[in-house]
Write a protein that holds these residues in place. Structure first.
Motif, short mmCIF file in Angstrom:
data_model
loop_
_atom_site.label_atom_id
_atom_site.label_comp_id
_atom_site.label_asym_id
_atom_site.label_seq_id
_atom_site.Cartn_x
_atom_site.Cartn_y
_atom_site.Cartn_z
N UNK A 252 -0.17 -40.21 -9.84
CA UNK A 252 0.10 -39.60 -8.54
C UNK A 252 0.72 -38.20 -8.71
N UNK A 253 0.59 -37.66 -9.90
CA UNK A 253 1.03 -36.32 -10.27
C UNK A 253 2.55 -36.14 -10.15
N UNK A 254 3.28 -37.21 -10.39
CA UNK A 254 4.73 -37.14 -10.40
C UNK A 254 5.20 -36.99 -11.84
N UNK A 255 6.36 -36.39 -12.01
CA UNK A 255 6.93 -36.19 -13.34
C UNK A 255 8.19 -37.02 -13.54
N UNK A 256 8.39 -38.00 -12.67
CA UNK A 256 9.58 -38.83 -12.79
C UNK A 256 9.32 -40.19 -12.15
N UNK A 257 10.15 -41.14 -12.51
CA UNK A 257 10.06 -42.48 -11.93
C UNK A 257 11.44 -43.12 -11.96
N UNK A 258 11.71 -43.91 -10.95
CA UNK A 258 12.92 -44.73 -10.90
C UNK A 258 12.45 -46.15 -10.67
N UNK A 259 12.74 -47.00 -11.65
CA UNK A 259 12.19 -48.35 -11.65
C UNK A 259 13.32 -49.35 -11.88
N UNK A 260 13.29 -50.41 -11.10
CA UNK A 260 14.32 -51.45 -11.20
C UNK A 260 13.99 -52.43 -12.31
N UNK A 261 14.92 -52.58 -13.23
CA UNK A 261 14.77 -53.57 -14.30
C UNK A 261 14.66 -54.97 -13.70
N UNK A 262 15.45 -55.26 -12.69
CA UNK A 262 15.43 -56.58 -12.08
C UNK A 262 14.06 -56.87 -11.46
N UNK A 263 13.46 -55.90 -10.80
CA UNK A 263 12.14 -56.09 -10.19
C UNK A 263 11.09 -56.31 -11.28
N UNK A 264 11.18 -55.58 -12.36
CA UNK A 264 10.24 -55.75 -13.47
C UNK A 264 10.31 -57.18 -14.02
#
Length: 170
Positions: free
Chosen positions: A53-65
Motif C-alpha cells: 500500500x506504499x507505506x514505509x511503516x507499520x504498527x502491529x500488535x503482538x497480541x493480535x498476531x
C-alpha cells in the motif's frame, strides 16, 4: 545415617529436583522459540501488506498476531481477567513457570497463569527478533502490545531510470 550424611542426601535430592525442573522448563523454551518464529513470519506478512500500500511503516500488535498462531496458548476470560486456558502440546503452566521464573522458584500445582504474563514474557524476545530484520526503526510502544517499525523509502534514483528510458525512446 549420620546427620552430615543426611544433609548430603538432601543436597543431592534438591539438585536432582532442580535438574528435573530445568528439563520441564526446556519444553516451554523449545515451544516458545517456534511460536516466536511463527509470530515473526506473521509480522513480516503484515509489513508486506503495508508496503504493497506504499507505506514505509507499520504498527502491529503482538497480541493480535498471536491469535493467528495455531499452537499459541489459548486464553479464557474469567471475572474480567484473561488466564491461559490451554497450553500447546508438550508444554504446561509448570513448564512456562520454570522457564520464566527459574527452576529455584516454587510452583503451586493448579495456579492460574495470566495470559498477559505469557505475552509480556515473550514480547521482548519478539521485539529483538523483529529488530534483526533490518528496519530503520523498531520500537515497542510502552503500555501496549504494539510494535512499530519503519523501513527505508525507495530512492528517487530507483524511479528515475524508468523516466529516463521513456525519454530515450522519444
Amino acid at each position: 545415617m549420620s546427620f552430615a550424611a543426611n544433609l548430603t542426601k538432601i543436597v543431592a535430592g534438591k539438585k536432582s529436583e532442580l535438574a528435573d525442573r530445568e528439563k520441564i522448563a526446556e519444553s516451554w523454551r523449545d515451544k516458545e522459540a517456534k511460536l516466536l518464529d511463527d509470530a515473526v513470519d506473521l509480522f513480516k506478512q503484515r509489513c508486506v501488506k503495508e508496503a504493497e500500500q506504499q507505506k514505509m511503516e507499520a504498527t502491529i500488535s503482538f497480541e493480535v498476531i498471536t491469535r493467528d498462531i495455531t499452537d499459541f496458548p489459548k486464553r479464557i476470560l474469567t471475572d474480567s481477567t484473561y488466564f491461559v486456558d490451554t497450553w500447546p502440546s508438550g508444554t504446561s503452566a509448570e513448564s512456562w513457570f520454570y522457564a520464566t521464573r527459574g527452576a529455584n522458584s516454587s510452583w503451586s500445582q493448579g495456579a492460574p497463569i495470566l495470559f498477559a504474563e505469557v505475552l509480556q514474557a515473550m514480547l521482548p524476545k519478539f521485539v529483538d527478533r523483529v529488530k534483526e530484520l533490518g528496519f530503520l526503526e523498531c520500537n515497542h510502544e510502552a503500555g501496549t502490545w504494539k510494535v512499530a517499525v519503519v523501513w527505508e523509502e525507495p530512492e528517487k534514483s530507483e524511479r528515475a531510470p524508468e523516466k529516463n528510458k521513456k525519454r530515450r525512446r522519444d
